[in-house]
Design an enzyme around this catalytic site. Structure first.
Site, PDB file in Angstrom:
ATOM      1  N   GLU A 112      -3.867   9.028 -15.905  1.00 39.41           N
ATOM      2  CA  GLU A 112      -2.440   8.467 -15.955  1.00 39.41           C
ATOM      3  C   GLU A 112      -2.709   6.973 -16.640  1.00 39.41           C
ATOM      4  OE1 GLU A 112      -1.026   8.397 -11.859  1.00 39.41           O
ATOM      5  OE2 GLU A 112       0.870   7.668 -12.553  1.00 39.41           O
ATOM      6  N   THR A 147      -0.758  -0.660  -9.313  1.00 33.98           N
ATOM      7  CA  THR A 147      -0.254  -1.810  -9.453  1.00 33.98           C
ATOM      8  C   THR A 147      -1.364  -2.885 -10.087  1.00 33.98           C
ATOM      9  OG1 THR A 147      -1.179  -3.083  -7.278  1.00 33.98           O
ATOM     10  CG2 THR A 147       0.932  -1.922  -7.130  1.00 33.98           C
ATOM     11  N   GLU A 157      -2.595  -5.614  -9.297  1.00 35.93           N
ATOM     12  CA  GLU A 157      -3.870  -6.098  -8.197  1.00 35.93           C
ATOM     13  C   GLU A 157      -4.829  -4.856  -8.027  1.00 35.93           C
ATOM     14  OE1 GLU A 157      -0.254  -6.611  -7.798  1.00 35.93           O
ATOM     15  OE2 GLU A 157      -0.594  -8.538  -8.257  1.00 35.93           O
TER      16      GLU A 157
HETATM   17  C1  LIG Z   1      10.107   3.949 -10.441  1.00 40.00           C
HETATM   18  C2  LIG Z   1       8.948   4.315  -9.383  1.00 40.00           C
HETATM   19  C3  LIG Z   1       8.406   5.395  -9.780  1.00 40.00           C
HETATM   20  C4  LIG Z   1       7.241   6.179  -9.034  1.00 40.00           C
HETATM   21  N1  LIG Z   1       6.960   7.609  -9.281  1.00 40.00           N
HETATM   22  C5  LIG Z   1       5.865   7.763  -8.563  1.00 40.00           C
HETATM   23  C6  LIG Z   1       5.451   9.079  -8.747  1.00 40.00           C
HETATM   24  O1  LIG Z   1       5.926   9.908  -9.723  1.00 40.00           O
HETATM   25  N2  LIG Z   1       4.434   9.647  -7.594  1.00 40.00           N
HETATM   26  C7  LIG Z   1       3.975   8.830  -6.707  1.00 40.00           C
HETATM   27  O2  LIG Z   1       3.331   9.366  -6.093  1.00 40.00           O
HETATM   28  N3  LIG Z   1       4.239   7.393  -6.708  1.00 40.00           N
HETATM   29  C8  LIG Z   1       5.130   6.846  -7.505  1.00 40.00           C
HETATM   30  N4  LIG Z   1       5.422   5.505  -7.590  1.00 40.00           N
HETATM   31  C9  LIG Z   1       4.957   5.043  -6.457  1.00 40.00           C
HETATM   32  C10 LIG Z   1       4.026   3.688  -7.074  1.00 40.00           C
HETATM   33  O3  LIG Z   1       2.820   4.397  -7.315  1.00 40.00           O
HETATM   34  C11 LIG Z   1       3.828   2.850  -5.929  1.00 40.00           C
HETATM   35  O4  LIG Z   1       4.948   2.015  -5.686  1.00 40.00           O
HETATM   36  C12 LIG Z   1       2.651   2.014  -6.235  1.00 40.00           C
HETATM   37  O5  LIG Z   1       1.518   2.713  -5.746  1.00 40.00           O
HETATM   38  C13 LIG Z   1       2.745   0.832  -4.772  1.00 40.00           C
HETATM   39  O6  LIG Z   1       2.686   1.318  -3.827  1.00 40.00           O
HETATM   40  P1  LIG Z   1       3.992   0.600  -2.800  1.00 40.00           P
HETATM   41  O7  LIG Z   1       4.916   0.459  -3.491  1.00 40.00           O
HETATM   42  O8  LIG Z   1       3.943   1.111  -1.280  1.00 40.00           O
HETATM   43  O9  LIG Z   1       3.560  -0.935  -2.656  1.00 40.00           O
HETATM   44  P2  LIG Z   1       2.271  -1.561  -1.617  1.00 40.00           P
HETATM   45  O10 LIG Z   1       0.874  -0.667  -1.913  1.00 40.00           O
HETATM   46  O11 LIG Z   1       2.738  -1.679  -0.559  1.00 40.00           O
HETATM   47  O12 LIG Z   1       2.102  -2.937  -2.365  1.00 40.00           O
HETATM   48  C14 LIG Z   1       2.711  -4.282  -2.122  1.00 40.00           C
HETATM   49  C15 LIG Z   1       2.247  -5.105  -2.759  1.00 40.00           C
HETATM   50  O13 LIG Z   1       0.853  -5.731  -2.196  1.00 40.00           O
HETATM   51  C16 LIG Z   1      -0.196  -5.664  -3.125  1.00 40.00           C
HETATM   52  N5  LIG Z   1      -1.294  -4.583  -2.766  1.00 40.00           N
HETATM   53  C17 LIG Z   1      -1.497  -3.716  -2.232  1.00 40.00           C
HETATM   54  N6  LIG Z   1      -2.637  -3.378  -1.814  1.00 40.00           N
HETATM   55  C18 LIG Z   1      -3.351  -4.464  -2.473  1.00 40.00           C
HETATM   56  C19 LIG Z   1      -4.791  -4.501  -2.388  1.00 40.00           C
HETATM   57  N7  LIG Z   1      -5.776  -4.075  -1.883  1.00 40.00           N
HETATM   58  N8  LIG Z   1      -5.098  -6.151  -2.961  1.00 40.00           N
HETATM   59  C20 LIG Z   1      -3.943  -6.727  -3.537  1.00 40.00           C
HETATM   60  N9  LIG Z   1      -2.985  -6.645  -3.514  1.00 40.00           N
HETATM   61  C21 LIG Z   1      -2.584  -5.598  -2.806  1.00 40.00           C
HETATM   62  C22 LIG Z   1       0.488  -4.660  -4.256  1.00 40.00           C
HETATM   63  O14 LIG Z   1      -0.025  -4.863  -5.601  1.00 40.00           O
HETATM   64  C23 LIG Z   1       2.027  -5.035  -4.303  1.00 40.00           C
HETATM   65  O15 LIG Z   1       2.196  -6.059  -5.050  1.00 40.00           O
HETATM   66  C24 LIG Z   1       6.688   5.247  -8.142  1.00 40.00           C
HETATM   67  C25 LIG Z   1       7.275   3.988  -7.884  1.00 40.00           C
HETATM   68  C26 LIG Z   1       8.187   3.477  -8.670  1.00 40.00           C
HETATM   69  C27 LIG Z   1       9.011   2.212  -8.241  1.00 40.00           C
END
Ligand SMILES: Cc1cc2nc3c(=O)[nH]c(=O)nc-3n(C[C@H](O)[C@H](O)[C@H](O)COP(=O)(O)OP(=O)(O)OC[C@H]3O[C@@H](n4cnc5c(N)ncnc54)[C@H](O)[C@@H]3O)c2cc1C
Length: 763
Positions: A615, A744, A746
């Site tokens: 990916e 992300t 991070e």
């Molecule tokens: C338009 C779109 C399409 C997507 N498509 C898919 C898909 O097809 N399939 C799928 O499974 N997912 C998909 N995603 C999900 C995407 O992979 C997740 O949004 C991403 O992994 C982040 O998870 P979260 O949104 O829960 O944020 P969180 O994990 O809750 O993160 C919130 C914030 O905290 C930070 N953070 C989290 N953990 C840590 C750490 N250990 N250290 C430092 N900072 C940290 C993050 O960087 C972020 O800034 C999609 C998301 C979007 C918005």
């Protein structure tokens, strides 16, 4: 493409490094201050033939390429060698163009005499300002009005103490013995070429210095304990190092490319040395500054070594003047000559604006491909280029404005018609072996295909997800899955979506709560997935589930490839700020046969890791090029308040040039990952660096361009009169998600810091 030194270059590097390890110790570097000159270091390098390394045999040298000199430059940067090695090597090559008048000076160099300096800036009123190396050189080459002159002094010009402890000096060219080497156009172009060589070699010197400085900081962060843990385990420390590691790797590739273009393609080579000098200097300066900071108060003490790197990085950056002027120079190289074609031998679009697009009225055939060279070689070779042409022709027919508009309007970044046409043309399976109906295309060819798709504006999500699932099945799937599901994907009959994220499991994807419970050969699945993009189009969902709650969370996961038409699956659309449609998917007593399980029971984490590498390794660079294309299109047509088009506005030019450099770095990081794959390596950390750099730069670039549009940038795509047809505004919104999905920034930084730099695990 080949991204490694030759064996000869490896041994050249080893012998120079061995010598400098002994001669250019930190103590020696300190003793050489403030002049930055150690005659023993110079004598040793002269004995090894370094000053005349790049001069032809005929004129007493070794006839080496600039790429060999670059090896020396990098080691000198790493060891802070107190001698003007780069300047002397460049000056010697320049002099060798004029063997008759320069014969005496070349002979002195051959005998181990003092260095020769080159004035980087034209002489003003007989004075050359701050000439690097001049304080310890017996002769200087300079451009004085229309003349390229060689001036030999009896007395050395005096140097004043300076930031970098470098042997720089002002030189009075009205005294001494003066010889005119050339005049007019020949003089100007010979000097310009030498300055470009200096830029490229100094970029390699910066890479050496920057990596060494980074290494000092990383080591200190591993050793230094605060709050009972190594400071390198703090995320704020790790993440800066990770960004810098990606920057330094980008600088490394860009500097190699600059050297390579000068070696193989004189005509339009000036672009890359300018980019490399700017970017490598910036990266080295920031790496040294951050490493100093990580040393805390000790970094500020003279006794610690990092200040030596810090001062030299900044000082060397200033030798060509305000670094922002280099951006203006780059803009001139890129956009002021409408006839500029592709960089010969680069084999691909080097940066936008000097490129080969069908709508430019130029043909990619204009880009000759060089024969594969040993050592670093950025040409893609005739096979990849021919395939790229084929793909480009295909996409020019199939990726119509309607296809692009429909993706924008619906938010579904997939087009069934295009996908089917791609399947029929064999493009979806192109990278697969013949037993899967594929064409056995190399990872480089596949990277070219993906890049072309992005460049064309094609909606790519469907293809991207399908091929990552197919590749993961090839590694972890059963025979049945390989025989049944892979062919469905490769022939375009089946699309996939990814079911990883959940309401309470995003970055921490292993916190997955969707349950799969086994009963004989059947599994029952219950749960909810967030952001299941393309679920409304897909035949299969690549689904991460929890199968064991009594072990550590990473160890109790299992992956399935579940048909989307199973009873119990429902889909709710989610609309996003960027316009893309994604979905929430629900799994309510969904039953699947065990044959849909991928990998071992409770072994889902390994399968997931394999999929993530695929990916992150996508060729995002094309998106950046399209963005810059939009910016350039606007800048060429929009009037500036000062009169003329916006492209003449220095502020706009600087923004565009800065974006073009980042685009090139992103391009190189992506191609490196593809090249590693073609060599049989799975580029985990390197692919992550490409993803991190590219997506962060994408946001930077969109932000810069939207700022440049000012109030006009508010209008959206579809509004009459919107600048760049509103695409910059649309991209500004869309690009925010690129640093979120696929891991992300991070998460990427954590991978680079802990796996790449081996920093201690974050608490
Ligand atoms: C338009 C779109 C399409 C997507 N498509 C898919 C898909 O097809 N399939 C799928 O499974 N997912 C998909 N995603 C999900 C995407 O992979 C997740 O949004 C991403 O992994 C982040 O998870 P979260 O949104 O829960 O944020 P969180 O994990 O809750 O993160 C919130 C914030 O905290 C930070 N953070 C989290 N953990 C840590 C750490 N250990 N250290 C430092 N900072 C940290 C993050 O960087 C972020 O800034 C999609 C998301 C979007 C918005």
């Amino acid at each position: 493409m080949h991204l490694q030194l030759t064996e000869e270059q490896d041994s050249l590097r080893d012998s120079v490094a061995r010598f400098l390890e002994k001669a250019s110790t930190v103590d020696a570097v300190r003793e050489a201050e403030p002049l930055g000159w150690d005659p023993r270091v110079w004598a040793g390098l002269a004995l090894m033939g370094v000053p005349l390394l790049g001069v032809s045999h005929e004129h007493g040298g070794s006839g080496a390429d600039l790429s060999d000199l670059a090896v020396v430059a990098e080691v000198c940067g790493a060891r802070l060698a107190p001698a003007p090695v780069v300047e002397a090597m460049v000056a010697a090559r320049l002099l060798a163009n004029f063997p008759e008048p320069a014969v005496g000076v070349l002979a002195v160099l051959a005998e181990g005499g003092p260095p020769v300096a080159i004035a980087l800036h034209p002489v003003v009123d007989g004075q050359a300002r701050m000439v690097p190396g001049a304080a310890v050189s017996s002769a200087i080459v300079a451009l004085d009005g229309p003349d390229l002159v060689l001036v030999v002094h009896d007395d050395l010009p005096s140097s004043s103490a300076n930031l970098g402890s470098a042997p720089v000096a002002d030189v009075d060219l009205t005294t001494g013995t003066r010889v005119v080497l050339a005049s007019g156009e020949r003089a100007a172009s010979a000097h310009a070429r030498a300055v470009d060589e200096w830029r490229a070699l100094t970029a390699r010197w910066f890479v050496g210095l920057g990596r060494e400085a980074q290494g000092l900081g990383v080591q200190y962060a591993k050793d230094r304990t605060q709050f009972d843990v190594p400071v390198g385990s703090f995320q704020s420390v790790q993440h800066r190092f990770a960004d810098l590691a990606a920057d330094l790797d980008g600088a490394d590739l860009l500097a190699h490319k600059a050297v390579w273009t000068l070696d193989v393609a004189d005509a339009t080579a000036e672009v890359f040395p300018t980019m490399a000098f700017w970017f490598a200097g910036d990266a080295a300066q920031r790496a040294a500054a951050w490493s100093l900071h990580v040393h805390g108060g000790y970094g500020f003490m003279e006794e610690y070594d990092i200040q030596l790197h810090f001062r030299r990085a900044k000082a060397t950056r200033l030798l060509l003047g305000d670094p922002r002027r280099e951006l203006q120079h780059l803009a001139g190289c890129l956009w002021d000559d409408p006839t500029t074609g592709p960089i010969p031998g680069s084999g691909h679009r080097p940066t936008v604006g000097i490129t080969v697009r069908p709508d430019d009225g130029r043909s990619i055939d204009a880009a000759p491909t060089t024969a594969q060279r040993e050592g670093f070689d950025f040409s893609l070779g005739p096979d990849v280029e021919a395939f790229r042409r084929e793909v480009r022709t295909f996409l020019a027919t199939h990726v119509t404005d309607e296809v692009i508009e429909a993706a924008h309007r619906t938010g579904t970044v997939h087009d069934r018609g295009l996908h089917q046409a791609m399947a029929e043309a064999g493009w979806i399976s192109a990278g697969w072996p013949a037993e899967f109906g594929g064409q056995g295309r190399s990872p480089l060819e596949m990277n070219a295909l993906t890049e072309e798709m992005y460049l064309s504006g094609a909606p790519v999500d469907g293809l991207g997800v399908a091929s990552l699932v197919a590749h993961t099945l090839l590694i972890d799937g059963t025979d049945w899955q390989k025989r049944t599901i892979i062919p469905e994907i490769l022939t375009g009959r089946a699309l996939c979506c990814l079911g990883y994220s959940e309401p309470d499991a995003g970055s921490d994807v292993a916190a997955c709560a969707t349950r799969a419970i086994r009963d004989g050969d059947e599994w029952t699945i219950n749960g909810q997935k967030m952001f299941t993009t393309l679920a409304h189009e897909a035949r299969y969902v690549f689904l991460l589930t929890r199968t064991n709650t009594s072990v550590a969370k990473h160890k109790g996961l299992t992956m399935f490839v579940v048909p989307m038409d199973r009873p119990g699956i429902s889909i709710t659309p989610v609309h996003t700020m960027g316009g893309e449609r994604t979905n929430i998917t629900y799994y309510d007593d969904v039953t699947v046969d065990d044959k849909y399980r991928v990998g071992e029971v409770d072994g889902g984490w390994q399968t997931m890791m394999t999929a993530l590498v695929f990916e992150r390794n996508s060729a995002w660079y094309g998106e950046l090029v399209r963005l810059l294309d939009h910016g350039l299109g606007w800048a060429r047509s929009a009037p500036s308040p000062a009169g003329g088009p916006m492209i003449d506005d220095p502020l706009v030019r600087e923004r565009l040039a800065r974006i073009a450099i980042g685009n090139e770095v992103s391009n190189l990081l992506g191609w490196r990952a593809a090249w590693m794959a073609s060599e049989g390596t799975l580029p985990g950390v390197e692919g992550t660096m490409a993803k991190l750099f590219t997506t962060e730069h994408y946001q930077f670039a969109a932000n810069e361009l939207l700022d440049a549009l000012g109030i006009d940038g508010l209008t959206r795509h579809g509004d009459p009169g919107a600048p760049a047809d509103g695409w910059i505004e649309a991209i500004y919104r869309h690009c925010q998600v690129t640093t979120i999905y696929g891991g992300t920034s991070e998460i990427c930084r954590g991978i680079i810091a802990e796996r790449g730099l081996q920093l201690p695990r974050n608490r």
